[in-house]
Design an enzyme around this catalytic site. Structure first.
Site, mmCIF file in Angstrom:
data_model
loop_
_atom_site.group_PDB
_atom_site.id
_atom_site.type_symbol
_atom_site.label_atom_id
_atom_site.label_comp_id
_atom_site.label_asym_id
_atom_site.label_seq_id
_atom_site.Cartn_x
_atom_site.Cartn_y
_atom_site.Cartn_z
ATOM 1 N N SER A 85 0.846 -1.193 0.000
ATOM 2 C CA SER A 85 0.000 0.000 0.000
ATOM 3 C C SER A 85 0.876 1.235 0.000
ATOM 4 O O SER A 85 2.014 1.217 0.492
ATOM 5 C CB SER A 85 -0.882 0.014 1.250
ATOM 6 O OG SER A 85 -1.556 1.257 1.386
ATOM 7 N N TYR A 139 -1.712 -0.791 10.320
ATOM 8 C CA TYR A 139 -1.738 -1.067 8.886
ATOM 9 C C TYR A 139 -0.543 -0.410 8.204
ATOM 10 O O TYR A 139 0.145 -1.036 7.392
ATOM 11 C CB TYR A 139 -3.043 -0.556 8.278
ATOM 12 C CG TYR A 139 -3.204 -0.864 6.811
ATOM 13 C CD1 TYR A 139 -3.614 -2.117 6.387
ATOM 14 C CD2 TYR A 139 -2.950 0.107 5.851
ATOM 15 C CE1 TYR A 139 -3.769 -2.402 5.038
ATOM 16 C CE2 TYR A 139 -3.101 -0.161 4.499
ATOM 17 C CZ TYR A 139 -3.517 -1.411 4.090
ATOM 18 O OH TYR A 139 -3.658 -1.695 2.740
#
Length: 259
Positions: free
Chosen positions: A145, A158
């Site tokens: 990501s 995350y």
């Protein structure tokens, strides 16, 4: 292509979103597919069925990548069925959103679960598949990501998990060369069910509009966009150690004036 020689891909989180889109694109190229899922059994079976309709061999297999025994079982299932693994797509991922992502709401259990799936799971899957990948001179594509590259995302754990995935990608690309190529895709906002479920439909739409207003290309990723990049990296024989940003220019730091 002889069907007995068709390449084999193992895709974690392969039943929905980016994993499903990747499976379908590979299916159209004749790949044989093991689609891992943790909880989305019906969706994974539907994706496998669509892959078979496209002419590919495909099977959906349950497993939690946070559990090493499950990772080894997934690799063993692919090998027992087809005798090879040419591509590992580490796509399974979890996060927390909104109030659950606030610092005072995060606890060790939430942190560990995200790291266990996103980071440890990627390592365990690669380790389980590595002998077969080496034999096939295959490839690994980690679905990371932009959070891991820029330090912004749905939650702190995350962000940390994807930063670790990026670092592991670079390490593995050196460690496993020349037999195995290792790359990562780093999407920005993906307009997907995963994001909508995390924040709610109204917040997801507002987030999409805000994101697209703030990046140079004025758009966001679809699962098919990310899948296209994964399929490219799966077959790009001169590319390794790449962290491919699919963020519509977010990393450039501002909006380019539009005419």
């Amino acid at each position: 292509m002889n069907e007995n020689n068709n390449p084999v891909a193992l895709i974690t989180g392969g039943g929905t979103g980016v994993g499903a889109a990747t499976a379908l694109q590979l299916a159209r190229q004749g790949w044989r597919l093991l689609l891992n899922y943790a909880r989305s059994a019906a969706e994974a079976e539907e994706t496998a069925s669509r892959c078979r309709e496209a002419g590919a061999e495909a099977v959906a297999v349950q497993g939690d990548v946070a559990q090493d025994a499950d990772c080894r079982r997934l690799a063993e299932t692919a090998l027992a069925r087809w005798g090879r693994i040419d591509l590992l797509v580490n796509n399974a991922g979890v996060s927390v959103f909104g109030k659950d992502a606030a610092w005072d709401a995060l606890d060790a259990a939430a942190f560990h679960r995200i790291l266990d799936v996103n980071t440890l799971g990627s390592f365990q899957m690669l380790r389980a598949c590595l002998p077969a990948l080496r034999e096939a001179r295959g490839a690994v594509v980690n679905v990371s990501s932009v959070a891991g590259a820029l330090g912004v995302g749905s939650s702190l754990p995350y962000i940390a998990s994807k930063g670790a995935v990026n670092a592991m990608t670079l390490h593995w690309s050196r460690e496993l060369a020349p037999a195995v190529r290792v790359n990562a895709v780093c999407p920005g906002l993906i307009t997907s069910r995963w994001f909508e479920r995390g924040v709610g439909a109204e917040a997801a739409e507002k987030g999409r509009q805000g994101y697209e207003a703030g990046v140079p290309l004025a758009n966001s990723c679809t699962p098919d966009d990310v899948a296209q990049a994964i399929v490219y990296l799966a077959q790009a024989r001169t590319v390794t150690g790449e962290l491919l940003l699919l963020d519509s220019g977010m990393h450039l730091g501002g909006v380019i004036p539009r005419r």
